[in-house]
Every structure is written in structure tokens, then in C-alpha cells.
Scaffold this motif. Structure first.
Motif, PDB file in Angstrom:
ATOM      1  N   ALA A   1     -14.520 -37.295  73.824  1.00 40.85           N
ATOM      2  CA  ALA A   1     -14.468 -37.161  72.372  1.00 40.85           C
ATOM      3  C   ALA A   1     -15.584 -36.232  71.917  1.00 40.85           C
ATOM      4  N   VAL A   2     -15.260 -35.374  70.943  1.00 39.87           N
ATOM      5  CA  VAL A   2     -16.228 -34.451  70.355  1.00 39.87           C
ATOM      6  C   VAL A   2     -16.292 -34.730  68.858  1.00 39.87           C
ATOM      7  N   ALA A   3     -17.497 -34.956  68.359  1.00 40.47           N
ATOM      8  CA  ALA A   3     -17.708 -35.246  66.941  1.00 40.47           C
ATOM      9  C   ALA A   3     -18.597 -34.166  66.348  1.00 40.47           C
ATOM     10  N   ILE A   4     -18.026 -33.334  65.464  1.00 41.68           N
ATOM     11  CA  ILE A   4     -18.750 -32.234  64.843  1.00 41.68           C
ATOM     12  C   ILE A   4     -19.093 -32.612  63.409  1.00 41.68           C
ATOM     13  N   ALA A   5     -20.395 -32.612  63.094  1.00 41.80           N
ATOM     14  CA  ALA A   5     -20.872 -33.001  61.759  1.00 41.80           C
ATOM     15  C   ALA A   5     -20.214 -34.301  61.299  1.00 41.80           C
ATOM     16  N   PRO A   6     -20.340 -35.362  62.083  1.00 39.92           N
ATOM     17  CA  PRO A   6     -19.601 -36.588  61.775  1.00 39.92           C
ATOM     18  C   PRO A   6     -20.042 -37.258  60.488  1.00 39.92           C
ATOM     19  N   TRP A   7     -19.037 -37.740  59.751  1.00 38.97           N
ATOM     20  CA  TRP A   7     -19.272 -38.545  58.553  1.00 38.97           C
ATOM     21  C   TRP A   7     -19.436 -39.992  59.006  1.00 38.97           C
TER      22      TRP A   7
END
Length: 261
Positions: A140-146
Motif C-alpha cells: 500500500a502507498v499513501a501519498i499525503a494521507p488524510w
């Protein structure tokens, strides 16, 4: 007062992304056997039952094309953007996370028992982390996660056995990079295969560093799905203990040698 019923609609997968074609001409298959799949999860809002945002979905297309081109023909990589039922997370409903799980099931139905990567931005990043417990998901890749600073912390047990990459701009005033760091710390305690990169001086949209972020995400995903070697910074970040591996700076020009692909 009776609660208002939610609109009845289903999530769906966008057409399989194929390089060199206009979006209207993307095909579901080009004849090659699918060996792995990537699902891209767009951003959204904290609360909204409106239809998914076409703007947010379109923002995922450059990343999708980058991954397809980096994989190359013959690798059997299928990349799809997920179109949510609703634009919002909507509290405990976790609608985008539910839609992400449905999308993984749909990939397995279409392509068989293939490994799947979830790649999300903003709200979609939270959905990617939440849905990563699906048996078919390997990374899993989380970019600028909220990640709202809620009373209940985000779950992490579903990330055991997955490779996890988090990327965040240090000047992000829309989603808190401090929260993603604390989450990465908690994940690292149950899963050594997690790393986090910081994009110094970058805001939420990562405008001046989109090429580097796309290259980083592609390197991480293709390394996991296709068995390729990770770039040296990724390998170093995965091997480094906290806080080093969770505050790895993303170097300007990362992945430049791959741009011609």
C-alpha cells in the motif's frame, strides 16, 4: 427525525490504463495475461454523499501512466482508477475503504489470483491503508494521507505482512504530516516493511515534486508486484530503524533516469 437514505449507486473500476492512448480509448485488455494489478484511490472530502469527483480521479492519471510505462509491455500490469460511490469518507461508514475492498474483489474476479497494490492520495491514502488487509493486497502507498486526529487511532494490524510506503510534504497545511509520522511509527512496531519519505518544503499538492513522487511510488509498487530491486533510497529507508527510515528525504530528481520509459 428520520435519517436521509443514501443514494443507491455502486463503485466501479475505471478502464484499464494503457499508455499512448487518449482516456476515451483506454481498453480493458490488450491481449497480455495480467500478472499483477494496481488500484489508484483518489482524494475526496470528509463528508459528502455527492458522486465521486472527476477532478480527483483525473489527478491520478499521470501516476497511472507512469506505472504502466515503467512496467513496460509484457509485464502484465493492470492499472485502474477506482470510482467511489460517494465523494466523502462519511464518518464510521468508511465509504472509500469499503469501495477499495470491493475493487480488490473485482480485480480478483476479472484477473484471477494476482497480487494487488493500493495507491491512494489524501482521503484515498487513508482508504488504501484501511483496505490493505484484503488477502490479495501485498503493498500500500499513501501519498499525503488524510488522517484526522480522532479519539480512536487508525488501525494498523491489517498492515502486518504488507509493504507500506507513506509520502508527505513537510509544509502540508491540509493533511498533517505529524499524524502520518506517528502512524508510521505505530505501523513499524508491528511490521518492519514500512518506510516514510518527506518532501521538504512541499505542500499538499506536491506540485514541484510530482515527478519524484510518481517515480518513488512506481519504484515501490513495481518492486513489490514484479519482483524488481528497489532503488537504493527505498531499500535504505526500509532497512533503517526509526526515525531515520520514517523521515527519509525525497531527493530532487529521484527517478529521472526512468522518465524516458
Amino acid at each position: 427525525m428520520a435519517s436521509q437514505a443514501l443514494p443507491v449507486r455502486g463503485a466501479r473500476l475505471g478502464k484499464r490504463v494503457t499508455p499512448g492512448l487518449s482516456p476515451a480509448a483506454w481498453r480493458e485488455t490488450d491481449g497480455e495475461a495480467v500478472r499483477a494489478a494496481v488500484l489508484l484511490l483518489p482524494g475526496g472530502r470528509a463528508s459528502s454523499t455527492r458522486r465521486r469527483s472527476p477532478v480527483a480521479a483525473a489527478a491520478m492519471v499521470p501516476l497511472a501512466l507512469r506505472m504502466v510505462r515503467a512496467a513496460g509491455r509484457g509485464e502484465g500490469l493492470a492499472v485502474h482508477v477506482v470510482h467511489y460511490r460517494f465523494r466523502g469518507w462519511n464518518g464510521g461508514n468508511d465509504h472509500p475503504a469499503e469501495d477499495a475492498r470491493w475493487a480488490v474483489d473485482e480485480v480478483v474476479r476479472r484477473y484471477g489470483d494476482v497480487p494487488v497494490s493500493l495507491v491512494g492520495m489524501d482521503m484515498g491514502a487513508r482508504a488504501a491503508l484501511r483496505a490493505a488487509g484484503h488477502p490479495a493486497v501485498t503493498c500500500a502507498v499513501a501519498i499525503a494521507p488524510w488522517l484526522p486526529d480522532a479519539h480512536e487511532p487508525e488501525p494498523v494490524k491489517q498492515l502486518i505482512g504488507r509493504h507500506v510506503l507513506i509520502v508527505h510534504g513537510t509544509n502540508d497545511d491540509s493533511t498533517d504530516p505529524g499524524l502520518s509520522y506517528r502512524l508510521a511509527e505505530r505501523v513499524k512496531k508491528v511490521n518492519r516493511d514500512v518506510c516514510r519519505f518527506e518532501v521538504h518544503t512541499a505542500g499538499h499538492q506536491l506540485r514541484d515534486h510530482r515527478e519524484e513522487v510518481a517515480a518513488l511510488a512506481s519504484d515501490f509498487v513495481l518492486g513489490n508486484l514484479l519482483g524488481r530491486s528497489f532503488a537504493r533510497p527505498v531499500a535504505d529507508a526500509l532497512a533503517a530503524p526509526p526515525p531515520l527510515g520514517l523521515r527519509m528525504p525525497l531527493a530532487s530528481g529521484f527517478g529521472r533516469s526512468l522518465r524516458a520509459r
